[in-house]
Design an enzyme around this catalytic site. Sequence first.
Site, PDB file in Angstrom:
ATOM      1  N   TYR A 124       0.779  -1.126  -0.200  1.00  0.00           N
ATOM      2  CA  TYR A 124      -0.021   0.115  -0.051  1.00  0.00           C
ATOM      3  C   TYR A 124       0.968   1.327   0.005  1.00  0.00           C
ATOM      4  O   TYR A 124       0.238   2.207   0.094  1.00  0.00           O
ATOM      5  CB  TYR A 124      -0.858   0.088   1.225  1.00  0.00           C
ATOM      6  N   LYS A 191       3.295 -13.778   5.702  1.00  0.00           N
ATOM      7  CA  LYS A 191       3.257 -14.677   4.552  1.00  0.00           C
ATOM      8  C   LYS A 191       4.879 -14.945   4.401  1.00  0.00           C
ATOM      9  O   LYS A 191       5.030 -15.071   3.160  1.00  0.00           O
ATOM     10  CB  LYS A 191       2.396 -14.619   3.314  1.00  0.00           C
ATOM     11  N   ASP A 224      -3.069 -16.772   5.916  1.00  0.00           N
ATOM     12  CA  ASP A 224      -4.334 -17.500   5.785  1.00  0.00           C
ATOM     13  C   ASP A 224      -4.856 -18.216   6.592  1.00  0.00           C
ATOM     14  O   ASP A 224      -5.880 -18.313   7.206  1.00  0.00           O
ATOM     15  CB  ASP A 224      -4.118 -18.380   4.371  1.00  0.00           C
ATOM     16  N   ASP A 248      -5.431  -4.763   6.878  1.00  0.00           N
ATOM     17  CA  ASP A 248      -6.354  -4.110   6.263  1.00  0.00           C
ATOM     18  C   ASP A 248      -7.601  -5.117   6.040  1.00  0.00           C
ATOM     19  O   ASP A 248      -8.631  -4.771   6.647  1.00  0.00           O
ATOM     20  CB  ASP A 248      -6.240  -3.574   4.587  1.00  0.00           C
TER      21      ASP A 248
END
Length: 361
Positions: A124, A191, A224, A248
Amino acid sequence: MRHAVTLIPGDGVGPEITEATVRALEATGVEFDWDVQQAGENVMAEYGTPLPDHVLASIRRNRVALKGPITTPVGTGFRSVNVALRQELDYYACVRPIKAYPGARNLRDDLDFVVIRENSEDIYAGIEFAQGTADCQRLIAELSALAEKPIRPDSGLSIKPISVSGSRRIVQFAFDYARQNHRRKVTLVHKANIMKHTDGLFLAVGREVAQQNLDIEFEDRIVDNMCMQLVLRPREYDVLCCPNLYGDIISDLGAGMIGGLGLAPGANIGTDGATFEATHGSAPKYAGQNKVNPMALMLSGVLMLRHLREEEAAQALEDAIAAVIREGPVTYDLKERRDDPTAVGTSQVADAVVERLRAGA
Ligand code: NAD
């Protein structure tokens, strides 16, 4: 003690929910000197920018702001006021508590965790190259050569920088937040199995910072798996420390778990001050209709009171809001059916919260 606070009503439903929140905050007995500042589309004609310098100067001076949502004009070339504020004031931490209040449309009733989202880097950060431009073509050629992997020539590129210094300060912030708010554990979300040099760096720095904060438990989760765990076993989680994109997504997942955006508060915090605002936007289709829920901004007001070390008033306001959620009256979004005729408007919710505060909840 009186508190000087910059008050930005914003646009869309902003002015209505801000008025409701100011009434609730004042009913706690805490005294404020509101420094009212306008920003957004409605000041563009006068100042040539949606975020005039005097608004920034006011926040810098007061170090605390309460802000209504501001519409991002599409196609004018102006960047979002919300993003600009974060960048100008270096609000590197976004704090979003997810708490289930009995009576709300909660996925389950035992939710109480806090999402801390890094605000200044990651995908972002806004470093992007549009497909087909000369810069993008140049970068594709250089990256393909460097990585020894072909990138399709018709690709667009978004760059994801994650730095040691940026990671260190957000993880330290998460530990400090946990300590100040009597929370026991920080879970770092990543991740790193796929993005070794960005998320992997975030995780490595996180582990290093954890070594200097041994009074608070530390663990990590792959994003996840984190999402699934939050739905299945949310009680095991307390403070989640996330890079920008995962923060987010997880904070909206959390908002959905507690019945929607109408109850999701937030704070943007930097080294030099803080701005408190709801997670939701300006909901323009409901502007001026006395319809939307002011509680997300009121709960942001609770966070602001805690930031101002007005703990007793913060608790009283949170209890009053919780009582109104439990017993009503509430706005349409907290009803099973959106057309429920017993739903009330923004100002009636403010009346009910103020009444509860006066009655000692
Ligand atoms: P939104 O959050 O304004 O509205 C989405 C939907 O959520 C609304 O239609 C409404 O049904 C519901 N909703 C939102 N707030 C509610 C409330 N308090 N009570 C009841 N229901 C509520 O999102 P959007 O439509 O994507 O964005 C509208 C504008 O707001 C855009 O210009 C966007 O850029 C801006 N925005 C601003 C901020 C901010 O100021 N921090 C944040 C997000 C979006």
